[in-house]
Design a protein around this motif. Structure first.
Motif, PDB file in Angstrom:
ATOM      1  N   PHE A 240       0.836  -1.202   0.000  1.00  9.44           N
ATOM      2  CA  PHE A 240       0.000   0.000   0.000  1.00  9.44           C
ATOM      3  C   PHE A 240       0.870   1.252   0.000  1.00  9.44           C
ATOM      4  CE2 PHE A 240      -2.207   3.376   2.378  1.00  9.44           C
ATOM      5  CZ  PHE A 240      -3.344   3.521   1.604  1.00  9.44           C
ATOM      6  N   ARG A 241       1.864   1.274   0.884  1.00 12.14           N
ATOM      7  CA  ARG A 241       2.738   2.456   0.961  1.00 12.14           C
ATOM      8  C   ARG A 241       3.559   2.643  -0.307  1.00 12.14           C
ATOM      9  NH1 ARG A 241       2.261   0.877   6.349  1.00 12.14           N
ATOM     10  NH2 ARG A 241       3.739  -0.844   6.152  1.00 12.14           N
ATOM     11  N   ASP A 242       3.884   1.519  -0.982  1.00  7.04           N
ATOM     12  CA  ASP A 242       4.622   1.601  -2.237  1.00  7.04           C
ATOM     13  C   ASP A 242       3.702   1.841  -3.434  1.00  7.04           C
ATOM     14  OD1 ASP A 242       6.975   1.167  -0.894  1.00  7.04           O
ATOM     15  OD2 ASP A 242       7.020  -0.995  -1.297  1.00  7.04           O
ATOM     16  N   TRP A 264      -8.750   6.231  -3.718  1.00  6.40           N
ATOM     17  CA  TRP A 264      -7.731   5.411  -4.381  1.00  6.40           C
ATOM     18  C   TRP A 264      -6.869   6.252  -5.310  1.00  6.40           C
ATOM     19  CZ3 TRP A 264      -6.873   1.405  -1.784  1.00  6.40           C
ATOM     20  CH2 TRP A 264      -7.876   0.576  -1.261  1.00  6.40           C
ATOM     21  N   ARG A 265      -7.477   7.230  -5.972  1.00  8.50           N
ATOM     22  CA  ARG A 265      -6.670   8.103  -6.843  1.00  8.50           C
ATOM     23  C   ARG A 265      -5.642   8.877  -6.018  1.00  8.50           C
ATOM     24  NH1 ARG A 265     -11.693   9.423  -9.681  1.00  8.50           N
ATOM     25  NH2 ARG A 265     -11.724   8.253 -11.657  1.00  8.50           N
ATOM     26  N   ARG A 266      -6.064   9.350  -4.872  1.00 12.99           N
ATOM     27  CA  ARG A 266      -5.158  10.141  -4.028  1.00 12.99           C
ATOM     28  C   ARG A 266      -4.003   9.289  -3.501  1.00 12.99           C
ATOM     29  NH1 ARG A 266      -4.831  10.817   1.391  1.00 12.99           N
ATOM     30  NH2 ARG A 266      -6.945  10.063   1.886  1.00 12.99           N
ATOM     31  N   VAL A 267      -4.320   8.112  -2.967  1.00 16.55           N
ATOM     32  CA  VAL A 267      -3.271   7.341  -2.287  1.00 16.55           C
ATOM     33  C   VAL A 267      -2.422   6.502  -3.238  1.00 16.55           C
ATOM     34  CG1 VAL A 267      -4.560   7.270  -0.117  1.00 16.55           C
ATOM     35  CG2 VAL A 267      -4.827   5.388  -1.769  1.00 16.55           C
ATOM     36  N   ARG A 274      -1.765   9.736   3.929  1.00 14.71           N
ATOM     37  CA  ARG A 274      -1.810  10.414   5.223  1.00 14.71           C
ATOM     38  C   ARG A 274      -2.042   9.392   6.340  1.00 14.71           C
ATOM     39  NH1 ARG A 274      -6.402  14.390   2.605  1.00 14.71           N
ATOM     40  NH2 ARG A 274      -5.100  15.162   0.877  1.00 14.71           N
ATOM     41  N   ASP A 275      -1.890   9.853   7.565  1.00  9.10           N
ATOM     42  CA  ASP A 275      -2.139   8.983   8.716  1.00  9.10           C
ATOM     43  C   ASP A 275      -3.565   8.436   8.646  1.00  9.10           C
ATOM     44  OD1 ASP A 275       0.370   9.444   9.671  1.00  9.10           O
ATOM     45  OD2 ASP A 275      -0.244  10.906  11.200  1.00  9.10           O
ATOM     46  N   ALA A 281      -8.168   2.047   3.873  1.00  9.07           N
ATOM     47  CA  ALA A 281      -8.106   1.099   2.756  1.00  9.07           C
ATOM     48  C   ALA A 281      -8.624  -0.270   3.193  1.00  9.07           C
ATOM     49  CB  ALA A 281      -6.676   0.995   2.237  1.00  9.07           C
ATOM     50  N   LEU A 282      -8.217  -0.702   4.378  1.00 10.63           N
ATOM     51  CA  LEU A 282      -8.684  -1.989   4.892  1.00 10.63           C
ATOM     52  C   LEU A 282     -10.198  -1.985   5.092  1.00 10.63           C
ATOM     53  CD1 LEU A 282      -5.930  -2.842   7.542  1.00 10.63           C
ATOM     54  CD2 LEU A 282      -6.284  -3.955   5.335  1.00 10.63           C
TER      55      LEU A 282
END
Length: 333
Positions: A240-242, A264-267, A274-275, A281-282
């Motif tokens: 997710f972070r990658d 989803w577009r943002r992340v 962000r925190d 997502a989960l």
């Protein structure tokens, strides 16, 4: 089969059954990863090779050959070849992914540098082709060289597809068939080829390896959202972070509301994380049941692997390979 055998995990039973062959494979690996002029090569290679991995891929080659009645020596060379190809791809992958942890240990590129990882990976690919040629089989050379090209192709496809929300399940399956299943399939196929098995058995072994590899990678991708760091050897949520579009996310995107699609577009596409975003997502995946749907896909591939084994001779190694397919997905059952 004794109680100790029953208590062991499938890969542990395979390891015990193939212990003599694996000792010879490991000796050959150490011999061929040596370098008279560049001591960094064995240093970097040993960091990965001696890291306590299960040696699953070379064991598949040994098991396939033995299952088909092989009594020669070339399966040792081919098993070492498969491990060298795998190790080379890990070294290159960690550079591409800027990874800091592999099998619960710091990656080679972190301990040394990216240049060393890339060049040592190249060295191992060269060694793998030397070993292939020593078998004298053009068919083996064709299978393993095609697998090496497919692995690279899968990785390149992942580069272009992993942060594109238009990526669908068909593209994802092409990626994981390249980056993971291709080597599983080649590992089992060459075992049958070197044993001189009938074509139907060679095809069955290739099908088994392909389906096992697909299940293996889908489970790995699922565990990144639904596992623990101790199980997967890296931090949960790294994909997710990658911003990697793996199957649980692809399924969630396909079912997303307008608000969820904006998330989803943002992340993923923009990388603006962000925190609390991983938790969100989960929650979205849970809402749409995409983790369970992904698990069912993995179970389906494991079932295909087991079905392929029905076309092979009755052998205790066949039973172990069937149990291995079940074990791969049991981690998320």
């Amino acid at each position: 089969m004794g109680l100790d055998d029953i208590a062991r995990k499938p890969h542990e039973r395979l390891t015990a059954h193939l212990a003599g062959d694996m000792a010879r494979v490991n000796a050959l690996i150490r011999e061929r990863m040596a370098s008279e002029h560049a001591p960094r090569i064995p240093e970097v290679t040993a960091h990965l090779v001696e890291a306590g991995g299960k040696r699953l891929r070379p064991m598949l080659t040994l098991a396939a050959a033995r299952l088909c009645g092989y009594e020669g020596e070339d399966h040792i060379r081919l098993a070492a070849t498969v491990e060298f190809i795998h190790t080379a791809t890990l070294l290159h992958d960690d550079v591409v992914d800027a990874s800091a942890q592999r099998r619960g240990r710091p990656t080679a590129n972190l301990l040394w540098d990216n240049k060393s990882s890339v060049l040592v990976g190249d060295y191992l690919f060269s060694r793998s082709f030397q070993l292939m040629v020593e078998t004298g089989s053009l068919r083996v050379l064709d299978i393993l060289s095609r697998a090496s090209a497919t692995i690279a192709e899968g990785e390149v496809l992942q580069l272009t597809a992993s942060q594109d929300l238009r990526t669908d399940e068909a593209v994802y399956l092409k990626v994981i068939r390249g980056k993971t299943a291709a080597l599983f399939s080649a590992a089992t196929e060459v075992g049958g080829v070197i044993a001189g098995a009938p074509e139907a058995q060679i095809r069955a072994l290739a099908t088994y390896g392909d389906a096992l590899g697909m299940a293996f990678q889908i489970v790995d991708d699922l565990l990144d959202y639904d596992g623990s760091s101790s199980v997967i050897g890296k931090d949960v949520g790294d994909d997710f972070r990658d911003r990697k579009l793996t199957l649980p996310v692809i399924k969630a995107v396909a079912l997303a509301s307008a608000e969820e699609m904006a998330f989803w577009r943002r992340v993923i596409e923009k990388g603006d994380q962000r925190d609390g975003d991983f938790g969100r997502a989960l929650a979205i995946m849970d809402r749409h049941g995409t983790l369970e749907a992904t698990r069912q896909d993995a179970l389906g591939w494991a079932a295909k692997a087991k079905a392929a084994l029905a076309r092979l001779p009755s052998h205790e190694l066949g039973e172990m390979l069937a149990d291995l397919a079940g074990y791969v997905v049991a981690r998320v059952s």
